[in-house]
Structures are given as C-alpha cells and as structure tokens.
Design a protein around this motif. Structure first.
Motif, mmCIF file in Angstrom:
data_model
loop_
_atom_site.group_PDB
_atom_site.id
_atom_site.type_symbol
_atom_site.label_atom_id
_atom_site.label_comp_id
_atom_site.label_asym_id
_atom_site.label_seq_id
_atom_site.Cartn_x
_atom_site.Cartn_y
_atom_site.Cartn_z
ATOM 1 N N MET A 18 31.049 50.576 38.707
ATOM 2 C CA MET A 18 32.071 49.962 39.508
ATOM 3 C C MET A 18 31.605 48.557 39.883
ATOM 4 S SD MET A 18 33.649 50.941 43.244
ATOM 5 C CE MET A 18 34.530 52.355 42.634
ATOM 6 N N ILE A 19 32.534 47.620 39.812
ATOM 7 C CA ILE A 19 32.278 46.256 40.262
ATOM 8 C C ILE A 19 33.194 46.001 41.447
ATOM 9 C CG2 ILE A 19 32.457 43.811 39.682
ATOM 10 C CD1 ILE A 19 31.958 44.602 36.751
ATOM 11 N N ILE A 20 32.619 45.520 42.532
ATOM 12 C CA ILE A 20 33.397 45.183 43.722
ATOM 13 C C ILE A 20 33.145 43.716 44.020
ATOM 14 C CG2 ILE A 20 33.808 45.652 46.157
ATOM 15 C CD1 ILE A 20 32.646 48.453 45.680
ATOM 16 N N ALA A 21 34.226 42.982 44.228
ATOM 17 C CA ALA A 21 34.108 41.552 44.503
ATOM 18 C C ALA A 21 35.104 41.156 45.574
ATOM 19 C CB ALA A 21 34.358 40.749 43.235
ATOM 20 N N GLY A 22 34.806 40.056 46.232
ATOM 21 C CA GLY A 22 35.707 39.514 47.238
ATOM 22 C C GLY A 22 36.580 38.422 46.636
ATOM 23 N N GLU A 23 37.827 38.461 46.954
ATOM 24 C CA GLU A 23 38.800 37.503 46.420
ATOM 25 C C GLU A 23 38.440 36.053 46.756
ATOM 26 O OE1 GLU A 23 43.430 38.000 46.265
ATOM 27 O OE2 GLU A 23 42.852 37.321 48.267
ATOM 28 N N ALA A 24 37.830 35.837 47.914
ATOM 29 C CA ALA A 24 37.524 34.477 48.370
ATOM 30 C C ALA A 24 36.091 34.049 48.066
ATOM 31 C CB ALA A 24 37.796 34.369 49.868
ATOM 32 N N ASP A 25 35.426 34.750 47.160
ATOM 33 C CA ASP A 25 34.043 34.414 46.817
ATOM 34 C C ASP A 25 34.008 33.086 46.062
ATOM 35 O OD1 ASP A 25 31.443 34.225 45.895
ATOM 36 O OD2 ASP A 25 31.320 36.327 45.308
ATOM 37 N N THR A 26 33.402 32.079 46.675
ATOM 38 C CA THR A 26 33.295 30.775 46.023
ATOM 39 C C THR A 26 31.936 30.595 45.337
ATOM 40 O OG1 THR A 26 32.572 29.763 48.099
ATOM 41 C CG2 THR A 26 34.923 29.639 47.574
ATOM 42 N N ASN A 27 30.968 31.475 45.648
ATOM 43 C CA ASN A 27 29.657 31.412 44.989
ATOM 44 C C ASN A 27 29.729 31.944 43.565
ATOM 45 O OD1 ASN A 27 29.154 31.675 48.002
ATOM 46 N ND2 ASN A 27 27.151 31.028 47.264
ATOM 47 N N THR A 28 30.380 33.069 43.412
ATOM 48 C CA THR A 28 30.600 33.666 42.094
ATOM 49 C C THR A 28 32.074 34.065 42.016
ATOM 50 O OG1 THR A 28 29.883 35.808 42.939
ATOM 51 C CG2 THR A 28 28.236 34.510 41.776
ATOM 52 N N PRO A 29 32.950 33.105 41.740
ATOM 53 C CA PRO A 29 34.395 33.367 41.735
ATOM 54 C C PRO A 29 34.778 34.539 40.831
ATOM 55 C CG PRO A 29 33.954 31.023 41.511
ATOM 56 C CD PRO A 29 32.639 31.726 41.368
ATOM 57 N N PRO A 30 35.603 35.444 41.339
ATOM 58 C CA PRO A 30 35.985 36.630 40.577
ATOM 59 C C PRO A 30 36.602 36.309 39.212
ATOM 60 C CG PRO A 30 36.741 36.818 42.832
ATOM 61 C CD PRO A 30 36.200 35.441 42.671
ATOM 62 N N GLU A 31 37.321 35.214 39.126
ATOM 63 C CA GLU A 31 37.986 34.879 37.871
ATOM 64 C C GLU A 31 36.993 34.678 36.732
ATOM 65 O OE1 GLU A 31 38.351 32.423 40.632
ATOM 66 O OE2 GLU A 31 39.588 34.024 41.433
ATOM 67 N N VAL A 32 35.819 34.158 37.049
ATOM 68 C CA VAL A 32 34.841 33.879 35.993
ATOM 69 C C VAL A 32 33.659 34.842 36.000
ATOM 70 C CG1 VAL A 32 35.426 31.439 35.772
ATOM 71 C CG2 VAL A 32 33.680 32.129 37.403
ATOM 72 N N ASN A 33 33.601 35.732 36.960
ATOM 73 C CA ASN A 33 32.478 36.669 37.029
ATOM 74 C C ASN A 33 32.941 38.122 37.005
ATOM 75 O OD1 ASN A 33 29.853 35.105 37.397
ATOM 76 N ND2 ASN A 33 31.274 34.050 38.730
ATOM 77 N N ALA A 34 33.474 38.609 38.093
ATOM 78 C CA ALA A 34 33.843 40.026 38.185
ATOM 79 C C ALA A 34 34.842 40.428 37.104
ATOM 80 C CB ALA A 34 34.406 40.333 39.566
ATOM 81 N N HIS A 35 35.877 39.630 36.921
ATOM 82 C CA HIS A 35 36.878 39.960 35.897
ATOM 83 C C HIS A 35 36.243 39.953 34.503
ATOM 84 C CE1 HIS A 35 40.487 40.164 38.336
ATOM 85 N NE2 HIS A 35 40.084 39.080 38.986
ATOM 86 N N TYR B 293 33.055 40.449 33.599
ATOM 87 C CA TYR B 293 32.152 41.577 33.364
ATOM 88 C C TYR B 293 32.901 42.901 33.330
ATOM 89 C CZ TYR B 293 28.356 38.350 33.457
ATOM 90 O OH TYR B 293 27.525 37.308 33.142
ATOM 91 N N ALA B 294 33.989 42.989 34.033
ATOM 92 C CA ALA B 294 34.797 44.215 33.983
ATOM 93 C C ALA B 294 35.376 44.427 32.590
ATOM 94 C CB ALA B 294 35.906 44.158 35.026
ATOM 95 N N THR B 295 35.632 43.347 31.871
ATOM 96 C CA THR B 295 36.141 43.498 30.504
ATOM 97 C C THR B 295 35.018 43.747 29.504
ATOM 98 O OG1 THR B 295 36.078 41.121 30.068
ATOM 99 C CG2 THR B 295 38.134 42.010 30.964
ATOM 100 N N LEU B 296 33.808 43.352 29.845
ATOM 101 C CA LEU B 296 32.687 43.510 28.923
ATOM 102 C C LEU B 296 31.958 44.849 29.046
ATOM 103 C CD1 LEU B 296 31.097 39.955 29.210
ATOM 104 C CD2 LEU B 296 32.480 40.854 27.327
ATOM 105 N N ILE B 297 32.034 45.478 30.207
ATOM 106 C CA ILE B 297 31.315 46.729 30.449
ATOM 107 C C ILE B 297 32.272 47.901 30.244
ATOM 108 C CG2 ILE B 297 30.006 48.092 32.112
ATOM 109 C CD1 ILE B 297 29.295 45.395 33.496
#
Length: 70
Positions: free
Chosen positions: A1-18, A20-24
């Motif tokens: 499971m990957i959990i991310a915050g919508e307002a994360d500016t350190n590791t923006p979900p658009e380029v990180n969580a999303h 990795y969710a497609t790669l794993i």
C-alpha cells in the motif's frame, strides 16, 4: 500500500505516489485529500522538536496527525 498526502510538495503525488503505484504490482494507492503534506506521517512533535526543526512540525490547522496515523 502507498499512502500519500495530496498537498505534499516535497514528493508530489503526481510524480511519485501515482508513478510507483503503476509500477508496483498489486499495490493500492491511498491519496489523503486536503492540506496533508509530506511530514504529516511523522510522529507528533514535542516542544523541543517544534523549536529545533519547526518545518517538520507545522501542519495546516485542520490536519490532525494523530488521527491520520491511526
């Protein structure tokens, strides 16, 4: 499971969580909506922590770290 915050500016979900969710294989992505940032997943800060590293301790007023972590 990957959990991310919508307002994360350190590791923006658009380029990180999303990404990795497609790669794993078979991973679920949970994106917490609202002003949930990068450091909300850390433990609540002590008074000393707030003084030493305030940027790790500051959350939007409506964010409750304790409830997010449980």
């Amino acid at each position: 499971m990957i959990i991310a915050g919508e307002a994360d500016t350190n590791t923006p979900p658009e380029v990180n969580a999303h990404r990795y969710a497609t790669l794993i294989k078979d991973v679920a992505l949970t994106l917490l909506e609202g002003p949930v940032g990068h450091y909300v997943f850390l433990a609540e800060c002590t008074e000393a922590g707030c003084q030493l590293i305030p940027e790790l301790c500051l959350d939007a007023p409506e964010v409750d770290r304790k409830s997010i972590q449980h």
